[in-house]
Design a protein around this motif. Structure first.
Motif, mmCIF file in Angstrom:
data_model
loop_
_atom_site.group_PDB
_atom_site.id
_atom_site.type_symbol
_atom_site.label_atom_id
_atom_site.label_comp_id
_atom_site.label_asym_id
_atom_site.label_seq_id
_atom_site.Cartn_x
_atom_site.Cartn_y
_atom_site.Cartn_z
ATOM 1 N N ILE A 1 -10.752 -3.635 42.971
ATOM 2 C CA ILE A 1 -9.351 -3.540 43.487
ATOM 3 C C ILE A 1 -9.521 -3.284 45.032
ATOM 4 C CG2 ILE A 1 -7.031 -2.285 43.585
ATOM 5 C CD1 ILE A 1 -7.772 -1.326 40.765
ATOM 6 N N HIS A 2 -10.343 -2.615 45.679
ATOM 7 C CA HIS A 2 -10.506 -2.475 46.955
ATOM 8 C C HIS A 2 -9.340 -2.075 47.776
ATOM 9 C CE1 HIS A 2 -14.907 -2.879 47.426
ATOM 10 N NE2 HIS A 2 -15.010 -4.044 46.939
ATOM 11 N N GLY A 3 -8.628 -1.274 47.318
ATOM 12 C CA GLY A 3 -7.479 -0.662 48.025
ATOM 13 C C GLY A 3 -6.407 -1.726 48.215
ATOM 14 N N GLN A 4 -6.234 -2.759 47.530
ATOM 15 C CA GLN A 4 -5.001 -3.608 47.418
ATOM 16 C C GLN A 4 -4.067 -3.271 46.507
ATOM 17 O OE1 GLN A 4 -5.074 -6.278 49.696
ATOM 18 N NE2 GLN A 4 -7.037 -5.483 50.587
ATOM 19 N N TYR A 5 -3.255 -1.986 47.013
ATOM 20 C CA TYR A 5 -2.442 -1.534 45.998
ATOM 21 C C TYR A 5 -1.430 -2.643 45.822
ATOM 22 C CZ TYR A 5 0.876 1.798 44.217
ATOM 23 O OH TYR A 5 1.759 2.391 43.443
ATOM 24 N N LYS A 6 -0.822 -3.166 46.649
ATOM 25 C CA LYS A 6 0.182 -4.231 46.303
ATOM 26 C C LYS A 6 -0.261 -5.367 45.238
ATOM 27 C CE LYS A 6 2.933 -3.474 50.711
ATOM 28 N NZ LYS A 6 3.296 -4.138 52.060
ATOM 29 N N LYS A 7 -1.416 -5.764 45.708
ATOM 30 C CA LYS A 7 -1.787 -6.832 44.716
ATOM 31 C C LYS A 7 -2.039 -6.160 43.043
ATOM 32 C CE LYS A 7 -4.188 -9.902 47.774
ATOM 33 N NZ LYS A 7 -5.437 -10.560 48.401
ATOM 34 N N PHE A 8 -2.697 -5.051 43.095
ATOM 35 C CA PHE A 8 -2.873 -4.383 41.866
ATOM 36 C C PHE A 8 -1.449 -4.180 41.058
ATOM 37 C CE2 PHE A 8 -3.086 -0.521 39.645
ATOM 38 C CZ PHE A 8 -3.843 -0.809 38.566
ATOM 39 N N ASP B 1 -0.165 2.040 24.622
ATOM 40 C CA ASP B 1 -1.295 3.128 24.252
ATOM 41 C C ASP B 1 -2.270 2.486 23.208
ATOM 42 O OD1 ASP B 1 -0.300 5.183 25.861
ATOM 43 O OD2 ASP B 1 0.729 5.985 24.221
ATOM 44 N N ASP B 2 -1.904 1.293 22.900
ATOM 45 C CA ASP B 2 -2.677 0.747 21.870
ATOM 46 C C ASP B 2 -3.779 -0.317 22.380
ATOM 47 O OD1 ASP B 2 -1.646 1.800 19.304
ATOM 48 O OD2 ASP B 2 0.033 0.401 19.540
ATOM 49 N N ASP B 3 -3.527 -0.495 23.704
ATOM 50 C CA ASP B 3 -4.530 -1.331 24.606
ATOM 51 C C ASP B 3 -5.582 -0.350 25.010
ATOM 52 O OD1 ASP B 3 -3.245 -3.614 24.326
ATOM 53 O OD2 ASP B 3 -1.693 -2.992 25.987
ATOM 54 N N LEU B 4 -6.809 -0.761 25.334
ATOM 55 C CA LEU B 4 -7.876 -0.190 26.292
ATOM 56 C C LEU B 4 -7.944 -0.728 27.520
ATOM 57 C CD1 LEU B 4 -10.107 2.181 26.361
ATOM 58 C CD2 LEU B 4 -11.718 0.186 25.412
ATOM 59 N N LEU B 5 -7.926 0.049 28.461
ATOM 60 C CA LEU B 5 -8.012 -0.628 29.931
ATOM 61 C C LEU B 5 -9.211 0.060 30.455
ATOM 62 C CD1 LEU B 5 -6.117 -2.111 31.728
ATOM 63 C CD2 LEU B 5 -5.226 0.032 32.392
ATOM 64 N N ILE B 6 -10.145 -0.991 30.888
ATOM 65 C CA ILE B 6 -11.255 -0.725 31.383
ATOM 66 C C ILE B 6 -11.528 -1.403 32.829
ATOM 67 C CG2 ILE B 6 -14.097 -1.032 31.231
ATOM 68 C CD1 ILE B 6 -13.677 -1.436 28.422
ATOM 69 N N PHE B 7 -11.722 -0.258 33.742
ATOM 70 C CA PHE B 7 -11.683 -0.840 35.361
ATOM 71 C C PHE B 7 -13.291 -0.687 35.693
ATOM 72 C CE2 PHE B 7 -7.514 0.953 35.129
ATOM 73 C CZ PHE B 7 -6.742 0.202 35.818
ATOM 74 N N LEU B 8 -13.770 -1.798 36.406
ATOM 75 C CA LEU B 8 -15.116 -2.003 36.644
ATOM 76 C C LEU B 8 -15.480 -1.356 38.134
ATOM 77 C CD1 LEU B 8 -15.247 -5.667 35.484
ATOM 78 C CD2 LEU B 8 -16.157 -3.604 34.310
ATOM 79 N N GLY B 9 -14.755 -0.552 38.574
ATOM 80 C CA GLY B 9 -15.219 0.291 39.876
ATOM 81 C C GLY B 9 -14.478 -0.636 41.211
ATOM 82 N N ASP B 10 -14.898 0.023 42.542
ATOM 83 C CA ASP B 10 -14.620 -0.338 43.630
ATOM 84 C C ASP B 10 -13.062 -0.464 43.596
ATOM 85 O OD1 ASP B 10 -17.258 -0.256 44.465
ATOM 86 O OD2 ASP B 10 -17.194 -2.580 44.863
ATOM 87 N N TYR B 11 -12.657 0.961 43.625
ATOM 88 C CA TYR B 11 -11.225 1.160 43.697
ATOM 89 C C TYR B 11 -10.662 1.114 45.041
ATOM 90 C CZ TYR B 11 -12.727 2.323 39.166
ATOM 91 O OH TYR B 11 -13.120 2.341 37.978
ATOM 92 N N MET C 1 -15.901 -10.703 37.144
ATOM 93 C CA MET C 1 -14.483 -10.379 37.150
ATOM 94 C C MET C 1 -14.003 -10.162 38.522
ATOM 95 S SD MET C 1 -13.210 -10.532 34.269
ATOM 96 C CE MET C 1 -11.491 -9.865 34.608
ATOM 97 N N ASP C 2 -14.756 -10.080 39.593
ATOM 98 C CA ASP C 2 -14.368 -9.904 41.170
ATOM 99 C C ASP C 2 -13.882 -11.234 41.778
ATOM 100 O OD1 ASP C 2 -14.113 -9.251 43.436
ATOM 101 O OD2 ASP C 2 -15.895 -8.353 43.938
ATOM 102 N N THR C 3 -12.625 -11.234 41.741
ATOM 103 C CA THR C 3 -12.200 -12.586 42.314
ATOM 104 C C THR C 3 -11.767 -12.300 43.818
ATOM 105 O OG1 THR C 3 -10.116 -12.041 41.145
ATOM 106 C CG2 THR C 3 -11.662 -13.871 40.290
ATOM 107 N N GLY C 4 -12.405 -11.398 44.631
ATOM 108 C CA GLY C 4 -12.158 -11.341 45.957
ATOM 109 C C GLY C 4 -10.797 -10.881 46.540
ATOM 110 N N SER C 5 -10.434 -9.661 45.981
ATOM 111 C CA SER C 5 -9.242 -8.834 46.061
ATOM 112 C C SER C 5 -8.947 -8.803 47.728
ATOM 113 C CB SER C 5 -8.958 -7.659 45.313
ATOM 114 O OG SER C 5 -10.065 -6.732 45.982
ATOM 115 N N TYR C 6 -9.970 -8.719 48.399
ATOM 116 C CA TYR C 6 -9.714 -8.197 49.984
ATOM 117 C C TYR C 6 -9.791 -9.282 50.773
ATOM 118 C CZ TYR C 6 -14.892 -8.243 50.141
ATOM 119 O OH TYR C 6 -16.254 -8.619 49.894
ATOM 120 N N PHE C 7 -9.986 -10.530 50.211
ATOM 121 C CA PHE C 7 -10.094 -11.810 50.957
ATOM 122 C C PHE C 7 -8.519 -12.177 51.226
ATOM 123 C CE2 PHE C 7 -14.281 -11.939 49.619
ATOM 124 C CZ PHE C 7 -15.129 -12.412 50.616
ATOM 125 N N VAL C 8 -8.155 -13.091 52.260
ATOM 126 C CA VAL C 8 -6.899 -13.313 52.246
ATOM 127 C C VAL C 8 -6.225 -14.316 51.034
ATOM 128 C CG1 VAL C 8 -5.105 -14.979 53.708
ATOM 129 C CG2 VAL C 8 -7.031 -13.583 54.877
#
Length: 264
Positions: free
Chosen positions: A35-42, A53-63, A239-246
């Motif tokens: 995510i890298h601090g991209q709150y609006k995108k997230f 609640d029936d879904d499992l959500l896994i975050f891979l880090g770098d929030y 899964m990293d598609t470059g959140s902080y790039f333009v």
């Protein structure tokens, strides 16, 4: 790097128990890249997911880090609240580790790698909530470095960066799980499927070597519509598609169905 930090190695452990060990216990297993601090995108991505609640959500880090001032703090607060739910697993990224090393050992590497915006946001948060720093450090130190489970009859291993292909999954070091790149991309060949973030796909050549030293940064910024990629004959999911790039985005995939969502 504080490789001898006890929490650094203790958190090789992940959440245990039958609920988390088999994807059959959930309607969807949703994995989200950096995510890298991209709150609006997230938030634009999260609204599309309709998580229950029936879904499992896994975050891979770098929030945190590399995002605009203000947004890094918002993402941090969101994740800290989310992990209190039973169906959310947030893994540690190298940027969370750099933050820990900065506050524990005064390691300035964090500030030179995008941490300044997060540090500024934390100072702002402390004005309203003086104890927030202790809460942030407790959160970061409790982030596990991997999660392993069965999905659709296959063994999956989720971590931030990757694994050392010369070492068994039971003996991975925190340094590999948080930082490894080319050796993993080029040589991993085990049966367990590894799901990672860490390396923006716009920086990789097809064979797995980084392009940042061979390609002008201005050319990288032009890359659009990057999607998660399967590599090594389906043994690695990146899964990293470059959140902080333009032109970058944040991506989520349901591991069970293969359905993909991306931020606006």
């Amino acid at each position: 790097m504080a490789e001898n930090n006890s929490n650094y190695e203790d958190n090789l452990k992940s959440k245990k128990g039958p609920k988390y060990s088999d994807g059959a216990n959930f309607n969807r297993v949703l994995v989200i890249g950096d995510i890298h601090g991209q709150y609006k995108k997230f938030i634009s991505l999260y609204k599309k997911l309709n998580v229950t609640d029936d879904d499992l959500l896994i975050f891979l880090g770098d929030y945190i880090d590399r995002g605009p001032e203000g947004e890094c703090g918002y993402v941090l607060e969101w994740i800290m609240k989310a992990v209190q739910k039973d169906n959310v697993i947030a893994l540690r990224g190298n940027h969370e580790q750099m933050m820990i090393d900065f506050f524990d050992d005064s390691d300035l590497n964090w500030l030179f790698n995008g941490g300044q915006a997060t540090a500024t946001d934390i100072k702002t948060m402390m004005k309203d909530e003086p104890n927030i720093m202790a809460q942030i450090m407790e959160f970061a130190n409790n982030l596990p470095l991997y999660h392993r489970m069965s999905i659709n009859g296959k063994d999956y291993y989720f971590c931030h960066a990757g694994v050392d292909p010369k070492v068994s999954l039971n003996n991975q070091t925190s340094m590999s799980l948080l930082w490894i790149r080319e050796e993993f991309f080029k040589h991993y060949d085990d049966e367990t499927i590894i799901v990672v973030g860490h390396t923006p796909l716009v920086l990789l050549k097809p064979e797995g070597s980084l392009e940042t030293w061979q390609k002008e940064y201005s050319e990288i910024l032009k890359v659009k519509n990057v999607k998660p990629q399967w590599r090594r004959n389906g043994k690695i999911l990146m899964m990293d598609t470059g959140s902080y790039f333009v032109n970058g985005c944040i991506s989520c995939m349901d591991i069970k169905s293969g359905q993909l969502w991306q931020s606006d």
